[in-house]
Motif scaffolding. Structure first.
Motif, mmCIF file in Angstrom:
data_model
loop_
_atom_site.group_PDB
_atom_site.id
_atom_site.type_symbol
_atom_site.label_atom_id
_atom_site.label_comp_id
_atom_site.label_asym_id
_atom_site.label_seq_id
_atom_site.Cartn_x
_atom_site.Cartn_y
_atom_site.Cartn_z
ATOM 1 N N ILE B 104 0.993 -1.166 0.070
ATOM 2 C CA ILE B 104 -0.150 0.055 0.071
ATOM 3 C C ILE B 104 1.127 1.280 0.043
ATOM 4 O O ILE B 104 0.541 2.201 -0.849
ATOM 5 N N HIS B 105 1.886 1.495 0.842
ATOM 6 C CA HIS B 105 2.758 2.429 1.104
ATOM 7 C C HIS B 105 3.585 2.864 -0.316
ATOM 8 O O HIS B 105 3.467 3.935 -0.800
ATOM 9 N N ARG B 108 0.851 3.892 -3.060
ATOM 10 C CA ARG B 108 0.526 5.438 -2.721
ATOM 11 C C ARG B 108 1.737 6.038 -3.141
ATOM 12 O O ARG B 108 1.269 7.242 -3.663
ATOM 13 N N THR B 109 2.890 6.073 -2.831
ATOM 14 C CA THR B 109 4.153 6.885 -2.839
ATOM 15 C C THR B 109 4.187 6.990 -4.617
ATOM 16 O O THR B 109 4.414 8.263 -5.246
ATOM 17 N N SER B 111 1.812 6.358 -7.218
ATOM 18 C CA SER B 111 0.822 6.870 -7.723
ATOM 19 C C SER B 111 0.836 8.539 -7.472
ATOM 20 O O SER B 111 0.376 9.080 -8.617
ATOM 21 N N GLY B 112 1.012 8.865 -6.261
ATOM 22 C CA GLY B 112 1.063 10.265 -5.946
ATOM 23 C C GLY B 112 2.089 10.929 -6.961
ATOM 24 O O GLY B 112 1.783 12.011 -7.492
#
Lengths: 397, 168
Positions: B104-105, B108-109, B111-112
């Motif tokens: 997940i982490h 998230r990084t 995709s951000g």
């Protein structure tokens, strides 16, 4: 998101952040100081005696040895700073001897809003006689006397909510009866209108950049908060990245930069219950020079407001119906509210709140940097609600 | 979802240890003792919660070994079916909670970063498409996060947030 250990940022990583995000010099100073000390100890609990000794050293440096300190006690405050009340027996310059009720306001090792005590001191001094603020006396912005940077200002009578009101953490969701709203609402609007009307050029604010009209003030604001997100966020959020990119692309020019309070809302002013009079506007730590729409958007944020008893009327800051808030503000400030600019600053407000709740609150609780880490962790829980409101604003375009 | 049990427990332990316990009336022995026990209980939770899933899988594997050995003694044959079902569950329990969090982490990084650069460098059509994607994802994700934190009382209209059990 930087690939670095944010709990132990290396000098090169700090330098890269400073180069990437050009901030006002004083903002750069306090954010850099925060990062340089981050790998050090967490907040160490200090008793009243320690804070009294530090306060005495600061006062002694300013007025000499002829003073007494008594009646020290903790004050409950907001989510950000520690506050201690005490009585100072002293002789102010050119005045008779007196006992003055004082407040020491000291930051912990890291704050949910990392801010400058020097700037807070300057803005309180500058606002004397313009809006109700506490008298401000001394600042220890380098923590030479106290464990952490601090200011000493005068104690002002008043409450942040009446005894019969309920509220969430940090003054949010305060339910006020109509008679309180009728008295406090107009004062709330008038005070911020007076702040915005003030000629910034004449204010002694050496730690603030006084931006020319144009994009400089919003550019500095975006750099400040994007830097904080990079420094503090643990878990990235695509919506936060989208919001930041949107804000960068749609920056509105500011025609007349004004002094902004920065956190203008219920919970950040005191009033006396017997006459419903605002006695002090507090918590100026986010003050800056910028577009007045920013303060309006902040006050109008859903997190700080609620619906009236009719279930329909939205009350800005829980005090004033939105339409009345804007109409009265325009009448009293002389500022014409532009809907598109207001929308922009509502997005900015939501994004900054996301930075604070999901980035900084998590990071400082994780590193045990405050006197109330459990409250910081609790505040993280409002993040999704704030982001849902930010998402709705972005969906409007 | 940023606020997880590790931080909740650590901050609660710190508040109880540094603020609450010193303020408890020393003459109220029951209150002092129970505050200390609560702190100890939370410390045990904080230490063991990350290992709980692993522990349960380990226990299940050990039980499967025992149950396979016991099957010759099982006259009605029920143990064989239960052992088979248990083995199937264990076979499906491959990723640890930490591995899921790490994935997940990382996503998230990444995709951000893609959102930031694509919005900055793309044309109007690309920005509109990108916005729609992110807003759709946020709508679903934030609804679940709001449901998770609903007991905190942040929602002005809590009936607008479905129960978490209906969402995940």
């Amino acid at each position: 998101m930087l690939e670095t250990d944010k709990d132990r940022p290396a000098p090169a990583a700090i330098a890269a952040l400073r180069a990437r995000f050009a901030c006002e010099p004083e903002i750069d100073r306090i954010l850099t100081r925060k990062l340089e000390q981050r790998a050090g100890p967490g907040y160490l609990h200090r008793d009243l005696a320690t804070l009294l000794a530090g306060s005495a050293a600061l006062i002694r440096e300013q007025v000499g040895d002829d003073f007494t300190i008594s009646d020290a006690r903790w004050l409950t405050g907001g989510a950000s700073k520690l506050q201690m009340a005490f009585t100072l027996g002293w002789t102010p310059p050119g005045e008779p001897r007196r006992n003055s009720a004082m407040v020491l306001r000291m930051q912990p090792a890291e704050s949910v809003v990392e801010s400058s005590r020097r700037r807070e001191y300057e803005v309180l001094a500058a606002m004397q006689g313009i809006v109700p603020v506490p008298p401000v006396y001394w600042v220890d912005d380098e923590a030479r006397h106290l464990p952490y940077p601090a200011i000493i200002y005068g104690f002002v009578d008043g409450v942040t909510k009446p005894r019969d009101a309920t509220s969430q953490a940090s003054g949010m969701g305060t339910q006020l009866a109509a008679h309180w709203r009728d008295s406090l609402g107009p004062q709330f609007v008038s005070a911020i209108a007076r702040v915005h009307r003030t000629d910034v050029a004449r204010l002694p604010l050496p730690s603030y950049e006084k931006h020319a009209p144009g994009l400089d003030c919003i550019e500095r604001t975006l750099n400040h908060w994007e830097r904080v997100w990079e420094e503090d966020a643990d878990e990235d959020v695509p919506l936060m990245r989208l919001a930041c990119a949107w804000l960068r692309r749609h920056r509105p020019a500011c025609a007349r930069p004004a002094l902004l309070h920065g956190d203008y809302r219920m919970g950040n002013f005191l009033f006396t219950e017997h006459d419903a009079r605002i006695t002090a506007i507090l918590d100026w730590e986010m003050a800056r020079i910028g577009d007045p729409h920013a303060d309006l958007a902040w006050a109008m944020n859903p997190a700080y407001g609620l619906r009236a008893e009719d279930g329909k009327t939205w009350l800005v800051a829980g005090l004033v119906p939105e339409r009345e808030f804007l109409a009265r503000y325009q009448d009293e400030s002389g500022v014409r509210v532009d809907p598109a600019t207001l929308h922009y600053y509502r997005v900015l407000c939501g994004w900054v709140q996301g930075v604070i709740a999901l980035g900084t609150a998590w990071r400082i609780a994780h590193n045990a940097k405050t006197h109330q880490d459990v409250l910081m962790a609790w505040i993280v829980g409002i993040g999704p609600k704030l982001l849902a409101e930010l998402r709705a604003l972005l969906a409007e375009g | 979802m940023q606020l997880r049990a590790d931080l909740q427990l650590a901050t609660a332990i710190r508040a109880l240890t540094e603020v609450v316990l010193p303020a408890v009336d020393a003459d109220n022995a029951l209150a002092v003792e129970q505050t200390q026990v609560v702190i100890g209980m939370l410390q045990l939770m904080a230490a063991r919660l990350p290992l709980q899933y692993r522990y349960d899988c380990d226990e299940l594997a050990r039980l499967l070994t025992l149950c396979r050995a016991l099957q010759p003694y099982d006259d009605d044959g029920g143990l064989a079916g239960a052992t088979h079902a248990g083995a199937e569950v264990l076979a499906r329990a491959r990723a640890t909670p930490q591995e899921i969090l790490d994935a997940i982490h990382g996503l998230r990084t990444l995709s951000g970063a893609v959102v930031s650069s694509a919005y900055r460098d793309g044309d109007d059509a690309a920005r509109a498409a990108l916005s729609a994607l992110v807003l759709t994802h946020a709508d679903e994700q934030l609804l679940r996060e709001r449901a998770w934190f609903a007991p905190q009382g942040w929602e002005l209209e809590p009936d607008g947030v479905p129960p978490l059990e209906d969402l995940v």
